[in-house]
Design a protein around this motif. Sequence first.
Motif, PDB file in Angstrom:
ATOM      1  N   VAL A   1       1.152  -5.138  -2.243  1.00 43.58           N
ATOM      2  CA  VAL A   1       1.695  -5.487  -3.551  1.00 43.58           C
ATOM      3  C   VAL A   1       2.972  -6.306  -3.365  1.00 43.58           C
ATOM      4  O   VAL A   1       3.868  -5.906  -2.616  1.00 43.58           O
ATOM      5  CB  VAL A   1       2.026  -4.211  -4.364  1.00 43.58           C
ATOM      6  CG1 VAL A   1       2.599  -4.569  -5.727  1.00 43.58           C
ATOM      7  CG2 VAL A   1       0.803  -3.331  -4.498  1.00 43.58           C
TER       8      VAL A   1
ATOM      9  N   ARG B   1       6.254  -7.896  -5.468  1.00 42.36           N
ATOM     10  CA  ARG B   1       6.974  -7.747  -6.732  1.00 42.36           C
ATOM     11  C   ARG B   1       8.265  -8.550  -6.673  1.00 42.36           C
ATOM     12  O   ARG B   1       9.027  -8.442  -5.714  1.00 42.36           O
ATOM     13  CB  ARG B   1       7.309  -6.291  -7.011  1.00 42.36           C
ATOM     14  CG  ARG B   1       8.192  -6.144  -8.267  1.00 42.36           C
ATOM     15  CD  ARG B   1       8.517  -4.733  -8.578  1.00 42.36           C
ATOM     16  NE  ARG B   1       7.452  -4.260  -9.460  1.00 42.36           N
ATOM     17  CZ  ARG B   1       7.504  -3.123 -10.102  1.00 42.36           C
ATOM     18  NH1 ARG B   1       8.515  -2.307  -9.946  1.00 42.36           N
ATOM     19  NH2 ARG B   1       6.521  -2.763 -10.887  1.00 42.36           N
TER      20      ARG B   1
ATOM     21  N   THR C   1       8.189  -9.420 -13.947  1.00 46.71           N
ATOM     22  CA  THR C   1       8.142  -8.750 -12.643  1.00 46.71           C
ATOM     23  C   THR C   1       6.880  -7.922 -12.427  1.00 46.71           C
ATOM     24  O   THR C   1       6.867  -7.014 -11.611  1.00 46.71           O
ATOM     25  CB  THR C   1       9.367  -7.842 -12.452  1.00 46.71           C
ATOM     26  OG1 THR C   1       9.367  -6.866 -13.497  1.00 46.71           O
ATOM     27  CG2 THR C   1      10.650  -8.639 -12.462  1.00 46.71           C
ATOM     28  N   LYS C   2       5.812  -8.234 -13.117  1.00 51.13           N
ATOM     29  CA  LYS C   2       4.548  -7.513 -12.941  1.00 51.13           C
ATOM     30  C   LYS C   2       4.107  -7.564 -11.479  1.00 51.13           C
ATOM     31  O   LYS C   2       4.195  -8.599 -10.823  1.00 51.13           O
ATOM     32  CB  LYS C   2       3.470  -8.143 -13.824  1.00 51.13           C
ATOM     33  CG  LYS C   2       2.129  -7.465 -13.718  1.00 51.13           C
ATOM     34  CD  LYS C   2       1.105  -8.160 -14.591  1.00 51.13           C
ATOM     35  CE  LYS C   2      -0.258  -7.523 -14.388  1.00 51.13           C
ATOM     36  NZ  LYS C   2      -1.305  -8.278 -15.064  1.00 51.13           N
ATOM     37  N   ASP C   3       3.617  -6.437 -10.960  1.00 51.90           N
ATOM     38  CA  ASP C   3       3.115  -6.384  -9.586  1.00 51.90           C
ATOM     39  C   ASP C   3       1.983  -7.387  -9.389  1.00 51.90           C
ATOM     40  O   ASP C   3       1.120  -7.541 -10.251  1.00 51.90           O
ATOM     41  CB  ASP C   3       2.570  -4.990  -9.263  1.00 51.90           C
ATOM     42  CG  ASP C   3       3.662  -3.950  -9.112  1.00 51.90           C
ATOM     43  OD1 ASP C   3       4.855  -4.322  -9.117  1.00 51.90           O
ATOM     44  OD2 ASP C   3       3.315  -2.765  -8.975  1.00 51.90           O
TER      45      ASP C   3
ATOM     46  N   VAL D   1      -1.003  -7.553  -7.061  1.00 54.26           N
ATOM     47  CA  VAL D   1      -1.783  -6.762  -6.113  1.00 54.26           C
ATOM     48  C   VAL D   1      -2.730  -7.712  -5.387  1.00 54.26           C
ATOM     49  O   VAL D   1      -3.473  -8.468  -6.013  1.00 54.26           O
ATOM     50  CB  VAL D   1      -2.563  -5.642  -6.823  1.00 54.26           C
ATOM     51  CG1 VAL D   1      -3.375  -4.832  -5.826  1.00 54.26           C
ATOM     52  CG2 VAL D   1      -1.599  -4.737  -7.595  1.00 54.26           C
TER      53      VAL D   1
ATOM     54  N   TYR E   1      11.302 -11.418  -3.320  1.00 56.80           N
ATOM     55  CA  TYR E   1      10.175 -10.510  -3.490  1.00 56.80           C
ATOM     56  C   TYR E   1      10.276  -9.338  -2.521  1.00 56.80           C
ATOM     57  O   TYR E   1      10.858  -9.456  -1.451  1.00 56.80           O
ATOM     58  CB  TYR E   1       8.847 -11.225  -3.184  1.00 56.80           C
ATOM     59  CG  TYR E   1       8.454 -12.273  -4.181  1.00 56.80           C
ATOM     60  CD1 TYR E   1       7.642 -11.960  -5.260  1.00 56.80           C
ATOM     61  CD2 TYR E   1       8.877 -13.592  -4.032  1.00 56.80           C
ATOM     62  CE1 TYR E   1       7.253 -12.934  -6.172  1.00 56.80           C
ATOM     63  CE2 TYR E   1       8.498 -14.573  -4.943  1.00 56.80           C
ATOM     64  CZ  TYR E   1       7.692 -14.231  -6.003  1.00 56.80           C
ATOM     65  OH  TYR E   1       7.311 -15.194  -6.907  1.00 56.80           O
ATOM     66  N   SER E   2       9.648  -8.243  -2.914  1.00 57.01           N
ATOM     67  CA  SER E   2       9.370  -7.174  -1.957  1.00 57.01           C
ATOM     68  C   SER E   2       7.865  -7.177  -1.724  1.00 57.01           C
ATOM     69  O   SER E   2       7.089  -7.523  -2.612  1.00 57.01           O
ATOM     70  CB  SER E   2       9.827  -5.814  -2.485  1.00 57.01           C
ATOM     71  OG  SER E   2       9.132  -5.478  -3.665  1.00 57.01           O
TER      72      SER E   2
ATOM     73  N   THR F   1       4.997  -4.561  -0.500  1.00 54.51           N
ATOM     74  CA  THR F   1       4.807  -3.127  -0.320  1.00 54.51           C
ATOM     75  C   THR F   1       3.373  -2.841   0.109  1.00 54.51           C
ATOM     76  O   THR F   1       2.431  -3.344  -0.503  1.00 54.51           O
ATOM     77  CB  THR F   1       5.093  -2.374  -1.641  1.00 54.51           C
ATOM     78  OG1 THR F   1       6.409  -2.687  -2.081  1.00 54.51           O
ATOM     79  CG2 THR F   1       4.949  -0.877  -1.466  1.00 54.51           C
TER      80      THR F   1
ATOM     81  N   ARG G   1       1.043   0.100  -0.009  1.00 52.29           N
ATOM     82  CA  ARG G   1       0.914   1.423  -0.632  1.00 52.29           C
ATOM     83  C   ARG G   1      -0.270   2.142  -0.012  1.00 52.29           C
ATOM     84  O   ARG G   1      -1.358   1.597   0.081  1.00 52.29           O
ATOM     85  CB  ARG G   1       0.674   1.300  -2.128  1.00 52.29           C
ATOM     86  CG  ARG G   1       1.877   0.941  -2.903  1.00 52.29           C
ATOM     87  CD  ARG G   1       1.595   1.119  -4.383  1.00 52.29           C
ATOM     88  NE  ARG G   1       2.340   0.134  -5.121  1.00 52.29           N
ATOM     89  CZ  ARG G   1       2.083  -0.232  -6.359  1.00 52.29           C
ATOM     90  NH1 ARG G   1       1.069   0.297  -7.003  1.00 52.29           N
ATOM     91  NH2 ARG G   1       2.822  -1.125  -6.951  1.00 52.29           N
TER      92      ARG G   1
ATOM     93  N   SER H   1      11.707  -6.100   1.932  1.00 54.71           N
ATOM     94  CA  SER H   1      12.312  -6.727   0.757  1.00 54.71           C
ATOM     95  C   SER H   1      13.097  -7.969   1.147  1.00 54.71           C
ATOM     96  O   SER H   1      13.314  -8.247   2.317  1.00 54.71           O
ATOM     97  CB  SER H   1      13.214  -5.725   0.038  1.00 54.71           C
ATOM     98  OG  SER H   1      14.233  -5.290   0.894  1.00 54.71           O
TER      99      SER H   1
END
Length: 140
Positions: A25, A27, A41-43, A45, A69-70, A72, A74, A86
């Motif tokens: 993801v 963000r 800032t919607k993820d 995916v 951006y980060s 991630t 998950r 990040s």
Amino acid sequence: MPVVNGVLTDFGLEPFDDWNEVELVFRADQPAMAGGRLLATKDVVVPVDSNGRFETTLQHSNTYPRTTYSATVRWLDGSSQMDIVSGLKVPPEGGTISEILGKSYEPLSVWAGSDAPPNPAIGTWWLDIETDDLLEYEPD
């Protein structure tokens, strides 16, 4: 729009046995504006294939205000484990995730002296006290 791509593996350089166990993801760190758009800032995916490859299109970081951006990873096995990187700054030309990480580094130190810094960290700035030049030190 810049394309960001790469390969996701574990530290043994092996792809995961079941790609349904993780998701990647991206963000943005804050809302921004660019090219007449208001960016939320919607993820984002991103699917990861069975070989660990991924690719997505992201807005470059030259926005107002400047966006980072980060990324991630998950874990979807019910645990709360997440791996997060990040401060990614996506250039207009895009690139691989490792190239983008290399360009995203923020310098944390300045060396002041007449000689180049010994064993500098990546992104160290060098203030040459003889010429008053401030340079980002790059080893030979």
